[in-house]
Design a protein around this motif. Structure first.
Motif, PDB file in Angstrom:
ATOM      1  N   ALA A   1     -77.219  13.166  58.486  1.00 35.61           N
ATOM      2  CA  ALA A   1     -78.458  12.472  58.850  1.00 35.61           C
ATOM      3  C   ALA A   1     -78.201  11.029  59.265  1.00 35.61           C
ATOM      4  CB  ALA A   1     -79.447  12.520  57.687  1.00 35.61           C
ATOM      5  N   TYR A   2     -77.253  10.384  58.582  1.00 31.75           N
ATOM      6  CA  TYR A   2     -76.941   8.973  58.835  1.00 31.75           C
ATOM      7  C   TYR A   2     -75.413   8.837  58.878  1.00 31.75           C
ATOM      8  CZ  TYR A   2     -81.754   8.663  57.231  1.00 31.75           C
ATOM      9  OH  TYR A   2     -83.101   8.862  57.069  1.00 31.75           O
ATOM     10  N   PRO A   3     -74.818   8.887  60.054  1.00 34.13           N
ATOM     11  CA  PRO A   3     -73.353   8.920  60.178  1.00 34.13           C
ATOM     12  C   PRO A   3     -72.627   7.754  59.517  1.00 34.13           C
ATOM     13  CG  PRO A   3     -74.371   9.552  62.235  1.00 34.13           C
ATOM     14  CD  PRO A   3     -75.485   9.078  61.354  1.00 34.13           C
ATOM     15  N   ASP A   4     -73.306   6.617  59.342  1.00 35.11           N
ATOM     16  CA  ASP A   4     -72.661   5.489  58.663  1.00 35.11           C
ATOM     17  C   ASP A   4     -72.578   5.691  57.150  1.00 35.11           C
ATOM     18  OD1 ASP A   4     -72.220   4.136  60.979  1.00 35.11           O
ATOM     19  OD2 ASP A   4     -73.689   2.548  60.637  1.00 35.11           O
ATOM     20  N   ALA A   5     -73.288   6.699  56.628  1.00 38.16           N
ATOM     21  CA  ALA A   5     -73.274   6.970  55.186  1.00 38.16           C
ATOM     22  C   ALA A   5     -72.031   7.790  54.861  1.00 38.16           C
ATOM     23  CB  ALA A   5     -74.536   7.703  54.765  1.00 38.16           C
ATOM     24  N   ILE A   6     -71.104   7.222  54.102  1.00 41.34           N
ATOM     25  CA  ILE A   6     -69.809   7.867  53.872  1.00 41.34           C
ATOM     26  C   ILE A   6     -69.645   8.384  52.449  1.00 41.34           C
ATOM     27  CG2 ILE A   6     -68.650   6.550  55.680  1.00 41.34           C
ATOM     28  CD1 ILE A   6     -67.641   4.652  53.506  1.00 41.34           C
ATOM     29  N   GLY A   7     -70.644   8.173  51.593  1.00 40.37           N
ATOM     30  CA  GLY A   7     -70.534   8.672  50.231  1.00 40.37           C
ATOM     31  C   GLY A   7     -71.727   8.265  49.395  1.00 40.37           C
TER      32      GLY A   7
ATOM     33  N   ASP B   1     -76.231   5.126  33.323  1.00 37.66           N
ATOM     34  CA  ASP B   1     -76.897   4.100  32.510  1.00 37.66           C
ATOM     35  C   ASP B   1     -77.015   2.769  33.244  1.00 37.66           C
ATOM     36  OD1 ASP B   1     -78.203   3.190  30.176  1.00 37.66           O
ATOM     37  OD2 ASP B   1     -76.338   2.316  29.416  1.00 37.66           O
ATOM     38  N   THR B   2     -77.081   2.826  34.572  1.00 37.58           N
ATOM     39  CA  THR B   2     -77.341   1.640  35.384  1.00 37.58           C
ATOM     40  C   THR B   2     -78.280   2.063  36.517  1.00 37.58           C
ATOM     41  OG1 THR B   2     -75.618   1.879  37.075  1.00 37.58           O
ATOM     42  CG2 THR B   2     -74.942   0.901  34.978  1.00 37.58           C
ATOM     43  N   VAL B   3     -78.735   1.088  37.295  1.00 41.20           N
ATOM     44  CA  VAL B   3     -79.545   1.415  38.483  1.00 41.20           C
ATOM     45  C   VAL B   3     -78.667   1.734  39.685  1.00 41.20           C
ATOM     46  CG1 VAL B   3     -81.434  -0.054  37.687  1.00 41.20           C
ATOM     47  CG2 VAL B   3     -79.714  -0.986  39.260  1.00 41.20           C
ATOM     48  N   ILE B   4     -77.367   1.657  39.538  1.00 46.49           N
ATOM     49  CA  ILE B   4     -76.460   1.875  40.673  1.00 46.49           C
ATOM     50  C   ILE B   4     -76.402   3.362  40.973  1.00 46.49           C
ATOM     51  CG2 ILE B   4     -74.108   1.580  41.542  1.00 46.49           C
ATOM     52  CD1 ILE B   4     -73.915  -0.902  39.706  1.00 46.49           C
ATOM     53  N   ASN B   5     -77.155   3.751  41.981  1.00 54.02           N
ATOM     54  CA  ASN B   5     -77.304   5.137  42.397  1.00 54.02           C
ATOM     55  C   ASN B   5     -77.684   5.102  43.876  1.00 54.02           C
ATOM     56  OD1 ASN B   5     -77.616   7.951  42.289  1.00 54.02           O
ATOM     57  ND2 ASN B   5     -79.748   7.809  41.622  1.00 54.02           N
ATOM     58  N   TYR B   6     -76.684   4.795  44.721  1.00 51.19           N
ATOM     59  CA  TYR B   6     -76.951   4.440  46.117  1.00 51.19           C
ATOM     60  C   TYR B   6     -75.970   5.109  47.070  1.00 51.19           C
ATOM     61  CZ  TYR B   6     -79.528   0.475  44.070  1.00 51.19           C
ATOM     62  OH  TYR B   6     -80.406  -0.307  43.357  1.00 51.19           O
ATOM     63  N   PRO B   7     -76.397   5.305  48.319  1.00 49.03           N
ATOM     64  CA  PRO B   7     -75.447   5.709  49.353  1.00 49.03           C
ATOM     65  C   PRO B   7     -74.499   4.554  49.661  1.00 49.03           C
ATOM     66  CG  PRO B   7     -77.557   5.169  50.343  1.00 49.03           C
ATOM     67  CD  PRO B   7     -77.759   5.117  48.854  1.00 49.03           C
ATOM     68  N   VAL B   8     -73.298   4.889  50.074  1.00 45.89           N
ATOM     69  CA  VAL B   8     -72.318   3.889  50.511  1.00 45.89           C
ATOM     70  C   VAL B   8     -72.215   3.965  52.022  1.00 45.89           C
ATOM     71  CG1 VAL B   8     -69.958   3.036  50.312  1.00 45.89           C
ATOM     72  CG2 VAL B   8     -71.036   4.168  48.358  1.00 45.89           C
ATOM     73  N   MET B   9     -72.456   2.825  52.678  1.00 46.70           N
ATOM     74  CA  MET B   9     -72.458   2.761  54.129  1.00 46.70           C
ATOM     75  C   MET B   9     -71.174   2.085  54.627  1.00 46.70           C
ATOM     76  SD  MET B   9     -75.438   4.092  54.193  1.00 46.70           S
ATOM     77  CE  MET B   9     -75.721   4.144  55.967  1.00 46.70           C
ATOM     78  N   GLN B  10     -70.921   2.215  55.919  1.00 54.67           N
ATOM     79  CA  GLN B  10     -69.828   1.471  56.556  1.00 54.67           C
ATOM     80  C   GLN B  10     -70.143   1.300  58.029  1.00 54.67           C
ATOM     81  OE1 GLN B  10     -65.872   3.238  56.995  1.00 54.67           O
ATOM     82  NE2 GLN B  10     -64.936   1.316  56.337  1.00 54.67           N
ATOM     83  N   SER B  11     -69.988   0.061  58.504  1.00 55.38           N
ATOM     84  CA  SER B  11     -70.187  -0.217  59.928  1.00 55.38           C
ATOM     85  C   SER B  11     -68.923  -0.840  60.500  1.00 55.38           C
ATOM     86  CB  SER B  11     -71.379  -1.153  60.127  1.00 55.38           C
ATOM     87  OG  SER B  11     -71.074  -2.459  59.677  1.00 55.38           O
ATOM     88  N   ASP B  12     -69.011  -1.287  61.741  1.00 59.18           N
ATOM     89  CA  ASP B  12     -67.841  -1.878  62.404  1.00 59.18           C
ATOM     90  C   ASP B  12     -67.581  -3.311  61.957  1.00 59.18           C
ATOM     91  OD1 ASP B  12     -67.437   0.448  63.819  1.00 59.18           O
ATOM     92  OD2 ASP B  12     -68.649  -0.210  65.528  1.00 59.18           O
ATOM     93  N   ASP B  13     -68.499  -3.892  61.187  1.00 65.02           N
ATOM     94  CA  ASP B  13     -68.287  -5.241  60.675  1.00 65.02           C
ATOM     95  C   ASP B  13     -68.813  -5.309  59.247  1.00 65.02           C
ATOM     96  OD1 ASP B  13     -71.147  -6.111  60.592  1.00 65.02           O
ATOM     97  OD2 ASP B  13     -70.989  -5.932  62.767  1.00 65.02           O
TER      98      ASP B  13
ATOM     99  N   SER C   1     -77.626  -2.966  51.871  1.00 64.55           N
ATOM    100  CA  SER C   1     -77.109  -1.679  51.384  1.00 64.55           C
ATOM    101  C   SER C   1     -75.802  -1.900  50.648  1.00 64.55           C
ATOM    102  CB  SER C   1     -76.866  -0.718  52.556  1.00 64.55           C
ATOM    103  OG  SER C   1     -78.050  -0.476  53.271  1.00 64.55           O
ATOM    104  N   VAL C   2     -75.372  -0.880  49.967  1.00 64.24           N
ATOM    105  CA  VAL C   2     -74.013  -0.833  49.426  1.00 64.24           C
ATOM    106  C   VAL C   2     -73.104  -0.390  50.571  1.00 64.24           C
ATOM    107  CG1 VAL C   2     -72.488   0.313  47.780  1.00 64.24           C
ATOM    108  CG2 VAL C   2     -74.838  -0.268  47.110  1.00 64.24           C
ATOM    109  N   TYR C   3     -72.010  -1.124  50.812  1.00 63.93           N
ATOM    110  CA  TYR C   3     -71.180  -0.750  51.962  1.00 63.93           C
ATOM    111  C   TYR C   3     -69.696  -1.016  51.718  1.00 63.93           C
ATOM    112  CZ  TYR C   3     -71.304  -5.749  53.226  1.00 63.93           C
ATOM    113  OH  TYR C   3     -71.197  -7.124  53.225  1.00 63.93           O
ATOM    114  N   LEU C   4     -68.885  -0.183  52.348  1.00 63.83           N
ATOM    115  CA  LEU C   4     -67.432  -0.286  52.267  1.00 63.83           C
ATOM    116  C   LEU C   4     -66.926  -1.279  53.301  1.00 63.83           C
ATOM    117  CD1 LEU C   4     -64.725   0.929  51.115  1.00 63.83           C
ATOM    118  CD2 LEU C   4     -64.850   2.590  52.994  1.00 63.83           C
TER     119      LEU C   4
ATOM    120  N   VAL D   1     -65.947  -2.457  48.033  1.00 62.64           N
ATOM    121  CA  VAL D   1     -67.341  -2.115  48.303  1.00 62.64           C
ATOM    122  C   VAL D   1     -68.212  -3.304  47.915  1.00 62.64           C
ATOM    123  CG1 VAL D   1     -69.240  -0.557  47.733  1.00 62.64           C
ATOM    124  CG2 VAL D   1     -66.913   0.339  47.952  1.00 62.64           C
ATOM    125  N   TYR D   2     -69.175  -3.659  48.774  1.00 65.09           N
ATOM    126  CA  TYR D   2     -70.010  -4.844  48.567  1.00 65.09           C
ATOM    127  C   TYR D   2     -71.482  -4.461  48.418  1.00 65.09           C
ATOM    128  CZ  TYR D   2     -65.949  -6.933  50.953  1.00 65.09           C
ATOM    129  OH  TYR D   2     -64.683  -7.293  51.343  1.00 65.09           O
ATOM    130  N   ALA D   3     -72.213  -5.295  47.701  1.00 66.84           N
ATOM    131  CA  ALA D   3     -73.673  -5.224  47.679  1.00 66.84           C
ATOM    132  C   ALA D   3     -74.197  -6.518  47.071  1.00 66.84           C
ATOM    133  CB  ALA D   3     -74.177  -4.014  46.891  1.00 66.84           C
TER     134      ALA D   3
END
Length: 285
Positions: free
Chosen positions: A112-118, A124-136, A154-157, A172-174
């Motif tokens: 559905a979203y090709p930038d979503a890689i995982g 026990d945290t709110v960290i429950n997110y897709p991991v994205m990646q772009s060209d920058d 977003s959360v991204y690699l 990975v950053y957010a």
């Protein structure tokens, strides 16, 4: 005198308007963020799957023996030993249906979203997110998974990393959001008891599922060499352990892969809190 009173009243009114306007913008941003999270639900792991990951985070199983390097952190910022040793390493296990559903979820998300890689999840945290990646490394600072503008980002690699987490070092950053979302809770890992009670995270990709074995929560400057992904593992791990404010013993070899979750913190200007773990591929049972 009357003029001064009027001017004072206008100043107070203006200040109130700015405060209310700021509150409105904050509320609007929070609403937009929650809306995006709601729209993401069809691609999220189900509560049943997350409960299975929670359960799998409890026991510690050790079945694989290998020669590796052991680094022990016994006090803040100190490494007690770095030696070659014969050590038993943990092999995480997941029920086959759980692993398959996680992989299917990651595949559907990527379709559905090709930038979503995982998908990244820490129990026990709110960290429950897709991991994205772009060209920058800037686009997903202020864009949602679907490309729409979003202050929380977003959360991204890191764009320099291979998109399937095959690099030895994966950053990975957010944002550290004031509302507690995104990677705000990464900073909680600086607390010894919190770190000890949150040993594992999970990463699902379209190919497989990893358990993340956390061993370090470090504080460093944003341009520290630990962000250089081409540093040899034998140098990188001791360096990040040296930066750690809390950590635990880690066993690793040059063939292992690692993931660092990085977010802003405020110990000094341009400080970052970096939570790091080893990626350990799961097996089905």
């Amino acid at each position: 005198m009357k003029k001064k009173t009027i001017l004072r009243a206008l100043a107070v009114a203006s200040a109130a308007a700015l405060l209310l306007g700021g509150a409105y913008l904050l509320t609007k941003d929070d609403f937009r963020q929650k809306l995006k999270e709601t729209e993401m639900k069809p691609y999220m792991p189900t509560p049943t799957i997350l409960a299975a990951l929670d359960e799998a985070s409890e026991p510690e199983t050790s079945t694989t023996t290998a020669t590796a390097i052991t680094t022990s952190i016994v006090t803040k910022g100190e490494i007690s030993s770095t030696t070659k040793s014969e050590t038993t390493t943990a092999t995480p296990e997941l029920p086959s249906e759980v692993k398959e559903q996680l992989i299917d979820t990651a595949q559907s998300l990527n379709n559905a979203y090709p930038d979503a890689i995982g998908w990244l999840y820490i129990p026990d945290t709110v960290i429950n997110y897709p991991v994205m990646q772009s060209d920058d490394n800037f686009y997903y600072l202020d864009h949602a998974y679907d490309g729409s503008p979003l202050k929380a980002g977003s959360v991204y690699l890191d764009c320099r990393c291979e998109g399937r987490f095959q690099n030895p070092i994966n950053i990975v950053y957010a944002h550290n959001m004031k509302n507690g979302s995104m990677f705000a809770q990464v900073t909680n890992f600086k607390n010894d008891s919190y770190f000890e009670s949150h040993k594992y995270g999970w990463l699902a990709t379209p190919e497989t599922v990893y358990r993340i074995d956390f061993f370090s929560c470090a504080i460093a400057d944003w341009h520290d060499s630990l962000y250089e992904g081409d540093t040899p593992v034998a140098e990188w791990v001791p360096h990040i352990c040296d930066k750690s404010v809390v950590g635990r013993e880690i066993t690793y070899s040059d063939d292992d892969r690692f993931i660092s979750l990085s977010t802003c913190s405020y110990e000094f200007q341009n400080a970052r809190t970096i939570l790091t773990g080893k990626l350990v591929e799961t097996k089905e049972v």
